[in-house]
Design a protein around this motif. Structure first.
Motif, short mmCIF file in Angstrom:
data_model
loop_
_atom_site.label_atom_id
_atom_site.label_comp_id
_atom_site.label_asym_id
_atom_site.label_seq_id
_atom_site.Cartn_x
_atom_site.Cartn_y
_atom_site.Cartn_z
N ASP A 193 0.82 -1.22 0.00
CA ASP A 193 0.00 0.00 0.00
C ASP A 193 0.85 1.27 0.00
O ASP A 193 0.42 2.30 -0.51
N LEU A 194 2.06 1.18 0.57
CA LEU A 194 2.93 2.36 0.64
C LEU A 194 4.37 1.90 0.80
O LEU A 194 4.66 0.93 1.51
N GLY A 195 5.29 2.58 0.12
CA GLY A 195 6.71 2.33 0.28
C GLY A 195 7.35 3.44 1.10
O GLY A 195 6.91 4.58 1.08
N VAL A 196 8.41 3.09 1.82
CA VAL A 196 9.19 4.06 2.59
C VAL A 196 10.65 3.91 2.21
O VAL A 196 11.17 2.79 2.15
N CYS A 197 11.31 5.03 1.95
CA CYS A 197 12.72 5.01 1.58
C CYS A 197 13.50 5.89 2.56
O CYS A 197 13.18 7.07 2.75
N LEU A 198 14.54 5.31 3.17
CA LEU A 198 15.38 6.03 4.13
C LEU A 198 16.79 6.23 3.60
O LEU A 198 17.69 6.58 4.36
N MET A 258 9.62 0.73 -6.85
CA MET A 258 8.30 0.99 -6.27
C MET A 258 7.41 1.75 -7.25
O MET A 258 6.24 1.41 -7.44
N PHE A 259 7.97 2.76 -7.90
CA PHE A 259 7.20 3.51 -8.88
C PHE A 259 6.80 2.62 -10.07
O PHE A 259 5.72 2.78 -10.64
N GLY A 260 7.68 1.69 -10.44
CA GLY A 260 7.33 0.75 -11.50
C GLY A 260 6.10 -0.08 -11.15
O GLY A 260 5.33 -0.47 -12.02
N CYS A 261 5.93 -0.33 -9.85
CA CYS A 261 4.77 -1.08 -9.35
C CYS A 261 3.61 -0.15 -8.99
O CYS A 261 2.64 -0.59 -8.35
N CYS A 262 3.70 1.13 -9.39
CA CYS A 262 2.67 2.14 -9.08
C CYS A 262 2.45 2.24 -7.57
O CYS A 262 1.31 2.43 -7.11
N LEU A 263 3.52 2.11 -6.81
CA LEU A 263 3.47 2.17 -5.35
C LEU A 263 3.93 3.55 -4.87
O LEU A 263 5.09 3.92 -5.07
N PRO A 264 3.04 4.33 -4.25
CA PRO A 264 3.45 5.63 -3.72
C PRO A 264 4.53 5.48 -2.65
O PRO A 264 4.62 4.45 -1.98
N VAL A 265 5.34 6.53 -2.48
CA VAL A 265 6.52 6.44 -1.62
C VAL A 265 6.61 7.67 -0.71
O VAL A 265 6.33 8.79 -1.14
N CYS A 266 7.02 7.42 0.54
CA CYS A 266 7.50 8.48 1.43
C CYS A 266 9.01 8.33 1.49
O CYS A 266 9.51 7.25 1.87
N ALA A 267 9.76 9.36 1.12
CA ALA A 267 11.22 9.26 1.03
C ALA A 267 11.87 10.38 1.83
O ALA A 267 11.39 11.52 1.82
N ILE A 268 12.98 10.05 2.49
CA ILE A 268 13.69 11.05 3.27
C ILE A 268 14.47 11.98 2.34
O ILE A 268 15.03 11.55 1.32
N TYR A 269 14.52 13.24 2.69
CA TYR A 269 15.11 14.27 1.82
C TYR A 269 16.63 14.12 1.70
O TYR A 269 17.33 13.84 2.65
N PHE A 270 17.14 14.30 0.47
CA PHE A 270 18.54 14.65 0.24
C PHE A 270 18.60 15.44 -1.06
O PHE A 270 17.59 15.62 -1.74
#
Length: 467
Positions: free
Chosen positions: A363-368, A384-396
């Motif tokens: 349902d949701l991906g998280v990237c650290l 994740m985007f290839g699987c149409c999976l929305p992501v919360c990702a930490i900033y850089f």
């Protein structure tokens, strides 16, 4: 003194390797290579997806491929089934435990260099050596020597800078880090062609290293896509054999149904539906290294648990963190100290074919991932985007080249911000309204370029289509 000695040892080793290769080469026939390519990484092939993709793309265009690296985990089935790809194992050298750490490291590099050169000179003569960096010490120098011997072209695929990863442990001013930086810039310039993963890295390579590169963004392979419900169910059944979070929460209400935590299947007609009141499936993947701080996610999950205890209408969570790496035991220790009522966490290593299926079911991906150089992008988000999976990702710094905040996901800076995002996205789950649904809809309509198309446009012209 120690650093100076290390430089002399490395220089002597490099000189010896060059001399040996050139002398040996005089006894060999002039090279051609017949279009063959050696795709090399001084790392685990099973955990080097981009290099596997290179090998598959080359094979698709009729090239013979020697895929060279450590065989610690099983590569993707497509690689194993290809008649054009031959796996060339490199023995994984375990650390020397005698003497000071600097001495151990120098000896390890020298032994790796000899071992890698020996392996590269045993293979069929290639027209190109396509090398992943990092790790580049000693592989860039060794690959260059091998190219001199074979009269081949050297292509470096820059995923990051090795010295910046080293600096996470030692600090940027450590002598070893400075040596690695000097080495990477010097030998990087000896390549014939260069690929890199972001435009930011392309610019940095040119400005700071005088290296001209072509940007080849990571793109998902064709098998990264949304997973049909029937396949989701079979995957959950398989995972439930080993991992508690995938098992049904309660006893099955029907003797004719097969249940998991997320799905149920009518065994008479094979019809699968999602379980009512199912938990949300949160997924992250990692190599468990210093550039990913999973305490950020664990703290956010503690806040999420508190929200539920305070009466916020949120679903239970199953949090799956996949991968292998040096800090896995450390984080598993932290996870075991947590006592959640509404959250379950598991840390499996998935088979190569199961990983995209799980991403396509989540349902949701998280990237650290926080880039050590600020110049590379996390491949897990691409998948994740290839699987149409929305992501919360930490900033850089260059994350904007991939994650568009409030369009295909969200960007956070700390655990508090991540907790608030989880609360907002899962409020009223599993509703077909709200940001989570909108992000998925945007990904479905984004017409993302896939790896094969991107590779054909970017890399194939470098190799010469009619060679």
């Amino acid at each position: 003194m120690a650093a100076g000695g290390a430089v002399l040892l490395l220089a002597a080793a490099a000189g010896t390797l060059v001399l040996a290769a050139l002398l040996w080469r005089r006894r060999r026939a002039a090279a051609g290579g017949a279009g063959r390519v050696c795709v090399a990484v001084l790392g685990d092939l099973g955990r080097s997806p981009r290099m596997q993709y290179h090998a598959l793309s080359l094979a698709r265009h009729g090239r013979g491929v020697e895929l060279l690296g450590y065989l610690q985990t099983r590569p993707h089935g497509d690689v194993l089934r290809s008649g054009k790809i031959r796996l060339v194992p490199v023995a994984d050298l375990r650390g020397l435990r005698v003497g000071p750490k600097l001495f151990q490291y120098v000896i390890k590099v020298i032994v790796q260099a000899i071992q890698l050169l020996y392996t590269m000179l045993k293979i069929d003569q290639p027209s190109y050596i396509l090398l992943q960096n990092p790790p580049g010490l000693p592989s860039i120098a060794v690959a260059w020597v091998a190219c001199l011997f074979w009269r081949s072209k050297l292509i470096i695929d820059w995923h990051n800078y090795g010295y910046t990863i080293m600096s996470l442990n030692h600090g940027r001013n450590h002598p070893l880090v400075q040596i690695a930086k000097w080495y990477e810039k010097l030998f990087g310039r000896l390549s014939d062609y260069n690929l890199c993963v972001t435009n930011a890295m392309k610019e940095d390579l040119w400005v700071n290293c005088n290296i001209k590169a072509v940007t080849l963004y990571d793109k998902p392979a064709s098998y990264f896509k949304e997973t049909p419900l029937e396949l989701q169910h079979h995957l959950y059944v398989k995972l439930a054999r080993d991992y508690e979070p995938f098992k049904p929460r309660t006893e099955s209400g029907s003797s004719n149904a097969e249940w998991t935590a997320f799905t149920e299947m009518d065994e008479k007609n094979g019809h699968v539906i999602k379980t009512r009141g199912r938990p949300a499936l949160l997924i992250s993947s990692t190599s468990w290294t210093e550039d990913e701080d999973f305490s950020v996610l664990l703290k956010a999950l503690e806040d999420y648990e508190r929200y539920i205890d305070e009466g916020v209408e949120l679903p239970s969570l199953v949090c799956v963190i996949t991968g292998k790496g040096p800090l896995k035991d450390y984080y598993n220790g932290l996870i075991n100290k947590l006592h959640f009522k509404h959250i379950q966490i598991c840390t499996p290593w998935l088979e190569a074919e199961d990983y995209p299926l799980l991403l396509g079911s989540a349902d949701l991906g998280v990237c650290l991932h926080k880039s050590s150089s600020g110049l590379d992008l996390p491949m897990k988000v691409v998948d994740m985007f290839g699987c149409c999976l929305p992501v919360c990702a930490i900033y850089f710094e260059c994350l904007h080249e991939l994650v568009k905040h409030d369009e295909n996901g969200l960007i956070f800076r700390d655990s508090n911000e991540l907790a608030e995002q989880l609360k907002m996205l899962f409020l009223g789950f599993p509703t077909l309204e709200g940001k989570l649904h909108n992000f998925r809809k945007n990904l479905r309509t984004s017409k993302q370029l896939r790896w094969d198309e991107s590779w054909d446009q970017t890399v194939l012209p470098l190799l010469g289509q009619n060679e």
